[in-house]
Design a protein around this motif. Structure first.
Motif, short mmCIF file in Angstrom:
data_model
loop_
_atom_site.label_atom_id
_atom_site.label_comp_id
_atom_site.label_asym_id
_atom_site.label_seq_id
_atom_site.Cartn_x
_atom_site.Cartn_y
_atom_site.Cartn_z
N GLY A 142 0.82 -1.20 0.00
CA GLY A 142 0.00 0.00 0.00
C GLY A 142 0.86 1.26 0.00
O GLY A 142 1.77 1.41 -0.82
N ASP A 143 0.59 2.15 0.93
CA ASP A 143 1.34 3.40 1.04
C ASP A 143 2.60 3.26 1.89
O ASP A 143 3.33 4.24 2.07
CB ASP A 143 0.45 4.50 1.64
N TYR A 144 2.85 2.08 2.43
CA TYR A 144 3.99 1.89 3.32
C TYR A 144 5.21 1.37 2.57
O TYR A 144 5.09 0.55 1.65
CB TYR A 144 3.65 0.90 4.44
N LYS A 145 6.39 1.85 2.99
CA LYS A 145 7.65 1.29 2.51
C LYS A 145 8.04 0.13 3.43
O LYS A 145 7.18 -0.46 4.08
CB LYS A 145 8.74 2.39 2.52
#
Length: 458
Positions: A142-145
């Motif tokens: 998702g939006d996480y690294k």
């Protein structure tokens, strides 16, 4: 007269050959050095630090641009957790971790951050009690690294019932296996019987009292408590769906769940357990475990829907399906909700995959049948305050509904991706109306399906 290339070429002497040979050897040596000599490594960068304190456990998250290698150990007297992170240089973002630790954190007193040696950063967590740490990494999603996770669990976790007793949210009761179940309706003291008693001549026997008429719409009265497990979806690292106005699913469903909890506690012989009462992540199978440990009579998971088109709107109720989803949209939603463990972050090494499969295998037709009855009762009440996305209860393979012995439903209160419904979800009045509608649905279900006395589960 033209000359051939061979004639025009200069004669090759021994000195020329030697110079060429040296040039080739130098080039080859340079190539070998470039292959076997490691290039200077780029130090990883910490992009964000987050702390999620809760009574269940405290989670610390370091989000970074690459996968990190760590080692950790416990130091006694006083209790400390020491973590060494390789390939990392201390930066201002990582230093922010010190200020992120709150004084009311159940397990962490403070944290110290420093450059232990070149390319190695050391974190020292000063602890309030003995803990069982889980340190693991999560791949980007998702939006996480990349994320480095520290989960600090107590060595002796509190029993869920004991925890509720300590909070004053769990009253003592007689053994449910021996509690009497009164008739559906009891005659009032001053009520006149519909049938006159018959007295036989020549006897002193007292006439038998007529049986009171049962009211089919009146809920049965039980002396044992009914336990409702409320499950606000998402939490912590997993925000759930996010509306265009910035509303987060995890926040609005927790607010609705707390309102519903208050309303249920105002009813006689009813009590509530929340799978989470704050902003922290709870794995899907743990939510089910919590409900079973308190012997819940019902499990109600509360969510807010989202779709790629902002025009989608309406409330829905779902139950478990063993034979596939009732629609393509239901299957898509179940897959999205089941991905919560990947987004929220579960330690794969400790995740009990066998438990998940056992719960699925034990999900019986009876449980699904009771869930459908509960779902229909709740859906009919929700339809009085908001448009329904589908007129009937839908089914799909939601992992959080797989308690084999508890009727379980998942409520999508509205579409947070719809601007109009996002505003409703953030409105106190709508939240209260939604909570009241769910309560009425639960009451309607128990009026038609009185709970049986049951032995304590092992």
């Amino acid at each position: 007269m033209s000359r051939s290339p061979e004639i025009c070429a200069k004669p090759v002497t021994y000195a020329t050959k030697s110079r060429r040979r040296r040039t080739v050897l130098k080039a080859g040596g340079t190539l070998l050095l470039s292959v076997f000599t490691p290039l200077p490594s780029h130090a990883a960068q910490i992009l964000a630090v987050r702390v999620w304190p809760a009574e269940d456990y405290t989670r610390v998250t370091l989000e970074n641009d690459t996968n990190l290698k760590t080692s950790h150990f416990i130091v006694k007297d006083p209790e400390r957790l020491v973590v060494d992170i390789e390939g990392l240089e201390l930066n201002p973002t990582l230093k922010q971790l010190v200020a992120k630790i709150q004084s009311n954190d159940p397990y962490i007193k403070q944290v110290r951050v420093g450059q232990n040696r070149p390319n190695v950063v050391r974190l020292v967590f000063d602890l309030k009690e003995e803990i069982n740490p889980q340190v693991f990494t999560l791949a980007p999603i998702g939006d996480y690294k990349h994320r480095l996770i520290f989960d600090l669990y107590p060595i002796n976790p509190a029993d869920p019932i004991a925890a509720l007793i300590n909070k004053g949210e769990w009253t003592s009761e007689r053994s449910p296996a021996t509690d009497p179940v009164p008739p559906l309706a009891e005659a009032k003291p001053d009520a006149k019987p519909d049938v006159k008693p018959e007295i036989r001549p020549g006897t002193d026997a007292q006439p038998a009292k007529p049986e009171p008429k049962a009211d089919p719409d009146r809920p049965s009265t039980l002396t044992r408590m009914i336990t409702i497990a409320l499950d606000p979806g998402h939490g912590g690292e997993d925000p759930g769906a996010v509306g265009r106005g910035g509303s987060r699913e995890k926040d609005v469903v927790l607010a609705i769940a707390k309102r519903l909890k208050t309303k249920i506690e105002g009813q006689p012989n009813m009590r509530v357990m929340l799978t989470r009462d704050g902003d922290f992540f709870v794995p899907l199978h743990v939510r089910v475990q919590k409900a079973r440990k308190v012997q819940a009579d019902l499990f109600v998971s509360i969510h807010a829907d989202a779709w790629v088109e902002t025009t989608a709107r309406g409330s829905s109720v779902f139950v478990l399906s063993e034979k596939g989803a009732s629609s393509t949209a239901a299957r898509w939603l179940a897959n999205k909700e089941n991905a919560a463990d990947l987004i929220g972050g579960v330690n794969i090494k400790t995740h009990d995959r066998q438990l998940a499969s056992v719960l699925l295998d034990l999900s019986t037709t009876a449980q699904i049948s009771d869930s459908l009855k509960l779902g229909k009762a709740v859906l009919s009440e929700i339809g009085g305050i908001n448009r329904l996305h589908k007129p009937a209860v839908e089914q799909a393979g939601f992992a959080v509904l797989k308690a084999p012995d508890i009727p379980s439903i998942l409520i999508e209160t509205a579409f947070i991706s719809n601007p109009e419904e996002e505003a409703k979800l953030s409105d106190d009045a709508y939240q209260d109306q939604m909570a009241q509608a769910v309560l009425k649905g639960i009451q309607k279900y128990f009026a038609r399906n009185p709970p049986l006395a049951k032995n304590r589960m092992t």
